[in-house]
Design a protein around this motif. Structure first.
Motif, mmCIF file in Angstrom:
data_model
loop_
_atom_site.group_PDB
_atom_site.id
_atom_site.type_symbol
_atom_site.label_atom_id
_atom_site.label_comp_id
_atom_site.label_asym_id
_atom_site.label_seq_id
_atom_site.Cartn_x
_atom_site.Cartn_y
_atom_site.Cartn_z
ATOM 1 N N ALA A 70 0.887 -1.229 0.085
ATOM 2 C CA ALA A 70 -0.070 -0.024 -0.019
ATOM 3 C C ALA A 70 0.805 1.271 0.096
ATOM 4 O O ALA A 70 0.623 2.349 -0.634
ATOM 5 N N LEU A 71 1.862 1.244 0.814
ATOM 6 C CA LEU A 71 2.902 2.432 0.853
ATOM 7 C C LEU A 71 3.629 2.545 -0.526
ATOM 8 O O LEU A 71 3.675 3.673 -0.926
ATOM 9 N N LEU A 72 3.759 1.393 -1.080
ATOM 10 C CA LEU A 72 4.546 1.477 -2.454
ATOM 11 C C LEU A 72 3.459 2.204 -3.435
ATOM 12 O O LEU A 72 3.959 2.987 -4.318
ATOM 13 N N ALA A 73 2.273 1.851 -3.593
ATOM 14 C CA ALA A 73 1.412 2.377 -4.439
ATOM 15 C C ALA A 73 0.912 3.700 -4.091
ATOM 16 O O ALA A 73 0.190 4.264 -4.943
ATOM 17 N N SER A 74 1.233 4.257 -2.912
ATOM 18 C CA SER A 74 0.926 5.593 -2.669
ATOM 19 C C SER A 74 1.791 6.554 -3.249
ATOM 20 O O SER A 74 3.211 6.291 -3.448
ATOM 21 N N ASP A 75 1.554 7.667 -3.848
ATOM 22 C CA ASP A 75 2.131 8.587 -4.575
ATOM 23 C C ASP A 75 3.401 9.159 -3.704
ATOM 24 O O ASP A 75 4.581 9.147 -4.169
ATOM 25 N N VAL A 122 3.909 -2.350 10.827
ATOM 26 C CA VAL A 122 4.810 -1.232 10.739
ATOM 27 C C VAL A 122 5.986 -1.658 11.533
ATOM 28 O O VAL A 122 7.103 -1.095 11.157
ATOM 29 N N ARG A 123 5.778 -2.171 12.629
ATOM 30 C CA ARG A 123 6.714 -2.237 13.589
ATOM 31 C C ARG A 123 7.760 -3.504 13.052
ATOM 32 O O ARG A 123 9.199 -3.108 12.700
ATOM 33 N N TYR A 124 7.287 -4.365 12.457
ATOM 34 C CA TYR A 124 8.063 -5.317 11.402
ATOM 35 C C TYR A 124 8.719 -4.700 10.433
ATOM 36 O O TYR A 124 10.063 -5.046 10.368
ATOM 37 N N LEU A 125 8.067 -3.904 9.635
ATOM 38 C CA LEU A 125 8.810 -3.269 8.512
ATOM 39 C C LEU A 125 9.870 -2.474 8.828
ATOM 40 O O LEU A 125 10.916 -2.476 8.186
ATOM 41 N N ALA A 126 9.573 -1.679 10.060
ATOM 42 C CA ALA A 126 10.774 -0.744 10.621
ATOM 43 C C ALA A 126 11.882 -1.673 10.959
ATOM 44 O O ALA A 126 13.221 -1.130 10.695
ATOM 45 N N GLN A 127 11.686 -2.674 11.571
ATOM 46 C CA GLN A 127 12.845 -3.537 12.115
ATOM 47 C C GLN A 127 13.721 -4.158 10.813
ATOM 48 O O GLN A 127 14.727 -4.332 10.874
ATOM 49 N N GLN A 128 12.846 -4.218 9.831
ATOM 50 C CA GLN A 128 13.365 -4.873 8.407
ATOM 51 C C GLN A 128 14.102 -3.726 7.790
ATOM 52 O O GLN A 128 14.652 -3.984 6.547
ATOM 53 N N HIS A 129 14.147 -2.215 8.058
ATOM 54 C CA HIS A 129 14.525 -1.180 7.284
ATOM 55 C C HIS A 129 13.690 -0.843 6.081
ATOM 56 O O HIS A 129 14.432 -0.783 5.056
ATOM 57 N N MET A 130 12.581 -1.373 5.930
ATOM 58 C CA MET A 130 11.607 -1.460 4.859
ATOM 59 C C MET A 130 10.965 0.169 4.819
ATOM 60 O O MET A 130 10.230 0.400 3.849
ATOM 61 N N VAL A 131 10.457 0.298 6.009
ATOM 62 C CA VAL A 131 9.809 1.784 6.097
ATOM 63 C C VAL A 131 10.418 2.540 7.412
ATOM 64 O O VAL A 131 11.088 2.044 8.267
ATOM 65 N N SER A 132 10.096 3.826 7.448
ATOM 66 C CA SER A 132 10.812 4.753 8.674
ATOM 67 C C SER A 132 9.327 5.420 8.825
ATOM 68 O O SER A 132 8.515 5.545 8.348
ATOM 69 N N ARG A 133 9.571 5.926 10.366
ATOM 70 C CA ARG A 133 8.429 6.673 11.034
ATOM 71 C C ARG A 133 8.891 8.138 10.639
ATOM 72 O O ARG A 133 10.204 8.484 11.106
ATOM 73 N N GLU A 134 8.161 9.001 10.693
ATOM 74 C CA GLU A 134 8.229 10.358 10.858
ATOM 75 C C GLU A 134 7.164 11.198 11.389
ATOM 76 O O GLU A 134 5.841 10.581 11.491
ATOM 77 N N ARG A 135 7.347 12.170 11.814
ATOM 78 C CA ARG A 135 6.083 13.105 12.349
ATOM 79 C C ARG A 135 6.282 14.437 11.600
ATOM 80 O O ARG A 135 7.518 14.931 11.615
ATOM 81 N N ASP A 136 5.282 14.870 11.229
ATOM 82 C CA ASP A 136 5.075 16.267 11.188
ATOM 83 C C ASP A 136 5.586 17.128 12.146
ATOM 84 O O ASP A 136 4.913 16.958 13.261
ATOM 85 N N GLY A 156 4.996 19.653 14.921
ATOM 86 C CA GLY A 156 3.877 20.029 15.952
ATOM 87 C C GLY A 156 2.780 18.957 15.953
ATOM 88 O O GLY A 156 1.553 19.219 16.610
ATOM 89 N N SER A 157 2.799 17.744 15.199
ATOM 90 C CA SER A 157 1.866 16.909 15.428
ATOM 91 C C SER A 157 1.991 15.640 15.928
ATOM 92 O O SER A 157 3.522 15.405 15.995
ATOM 93 N N ARG A 158 1.259 14.922 16.478
ATOM 94 C CA ARG A 158 1.459 13.514 17.331
ATOM 95 C C ARG A 158 1.456 12.349 16.312
ATOM 96 O O ARG A 158 1.783 11.371 16.730
ATOM 97 N N ARG A 159 0.545 12.630 15.153
ATOM 98 C CA ARG A 159 0.563 11.421 14.210
ATOM 99 C C ARG A 159 1.839 11.164 13.753
ATOM 100 O O ARG A 159 2.454 12.003 13.011
ATOM 101 N N GLU A 160 1.976 9.864 13.598
ATOM 102 C CA GLU A 160 3.223 9.427 12.921
ATOM 103 C C GLU A 160 2.626 9.046 11.451
ATOM 104 O O GLU A 160 1.657 8.437 11.276
ATOM 105 N N ARG A 161 3.504 9.217 10.452
ATOM 106 C CA ARG A 161 3.430 8.722 9.043
ATOM 107 C C ARG A 161 4.465 7.951 8.744
ATOM 108 O O ARG A 161 5.562 7.938 9.359
ATOM 109 N N TYR A 162 4.081 6.755 8.115
ATOM 110 C CA TYR A 162 5.112 5.798 7.895
ATOM 111 C C TYR A 162 5.560 5.838 6.214
ATOM 112 O O TYR A 162 4.510 5.998 5.465
ATOM 113 N N ARG A 163 6.724 5.872 5.941
ATOM 114 C CA ARG A 163 7.231 6.059 4.608
ATOM 115 C C ARG A 163 8.165 5.052 4.099
ATOM 116 O O ARG A 163 8.767 4.344 4.779
#
Length: 176
Positions: free
Chosen positions: A40-45, A69-83, A85-92
Motif C-alpha cells: 500500500a505504501l509503495l502504491a501511494s504517490d 509497521v513495527r515489523y517493516l521498520a525492524q527490517q529497514h523497509m519503512v521509516s517513521r516520521e512526524r510532521d 507539531g503533530s502527534r500523528r506518525e506517518r510511515y514512509r
C-alpha cells in the motif's frame, strides 16, 4: 503520455495491485499484514501514509497496522516520521528501501559466518558435517563480498535512470 493522478486512478485496480504484490511477498516469506502495508505504501504517490490512512485503505484495525509497521521498520523497509507539531506518525517507504533492507542483512550474514566458523571448528573441517558447514560458510562469505560491489553498481545505475534524487522526488505528491 501523462501519468494519471491519484484522483484519476481506478481504486479497484490499485487495490488489485496492492493485494497481488502483497501475495507475492507472502509467497516469498513475508507475513501477510506487513506485506499488505508495504504494498500500500509503495502504491501511494507520496510513499507515506498515517496509520488511519493505511487502516482505511486496507480495511484493517490500527493494531494490525501498528504490528505490521513495527515489523517493516525492524527490517529497514519503512521509516517513521512526524510532521512538526503533530502527534500523528506517518510511515514512509523510500525509493532505496530494497537497498536498505538488503544491506541491513550484512550484520546477519556476519553472525551466521561466525556461527558457521565455530561449527566447522567444533565438528572438524574433515568430517562430512564440517565440510558441509565449510561450504555453507564459503557461500555466505562469497555473498557478503558480492553485496558491497553490487550495491555500488546499483547506486550508479539508479542515478543514470532516475537522477541523483531517484524516485523520492515524487514524495509529497497527492495520493487522493
Amino acid at each position: 503520455m501523462d501519468r494519471p493522478s491519484a484522483a484519476e486512478r481506478d481504486p479497484e485496480a490499485v487495490s488489485q495491485f496492492v493485494e497481488g504484490f502483497a501475495a507475492q511477498l507472502v509467497e516469498a516469506g513475508m507475513q501477510r499484514m506487513p506485506a499488505r502495508v508495504f504494498a500500500a505504501l509503495l502504491a501511494s504517490d507520496s510513499g507515506a501514509m498515517t496509520s488511519a490512512e493505511l487502516g482505511e485503505r486496507l480495511q484493517v484495525s490500527p493494531a494490525a497496522v501498528s504490528g505490521a509497521v513495527r515489523y517493516l521498520a525492524q527490517q529497514h523497509m519503512v521509516s517513521r516520521e512526524r510532521d512538526p507539531g503533530s502527534r500523528r506518525e506517518r510511515y514512509r517507504v523510500h525509493s532505496d528501501q530494497w537497498y536498505e533492507a538488503l544491506t541491513s542483512r550484512d550484520a546477519v550474514l556476519k553472525r551466521w559466518e561466525l556461527a558457521l566458523r565455530a561449527g566447522v571448528d567444533s565438528l572438524g573441517p574433515r568430517t562430512p558435517a564440517g565440510r558441509r558447514l565449510s561450504e555453507t560458510l564459503a557461500f555466505f562469505e562469497f555473498i557478503d563480498g558480492e553485496i558491497a560491489g553490487m550495491m555500488e553498481r546499483w547506486r550508479a545505475h539508479r542515478e543514470k535512470l532516475f537522477g541523483a534524487d531517484g524516485a523520492d522526488r515524487a514524495d509529497g505528491a497527492d495520493d487522493g
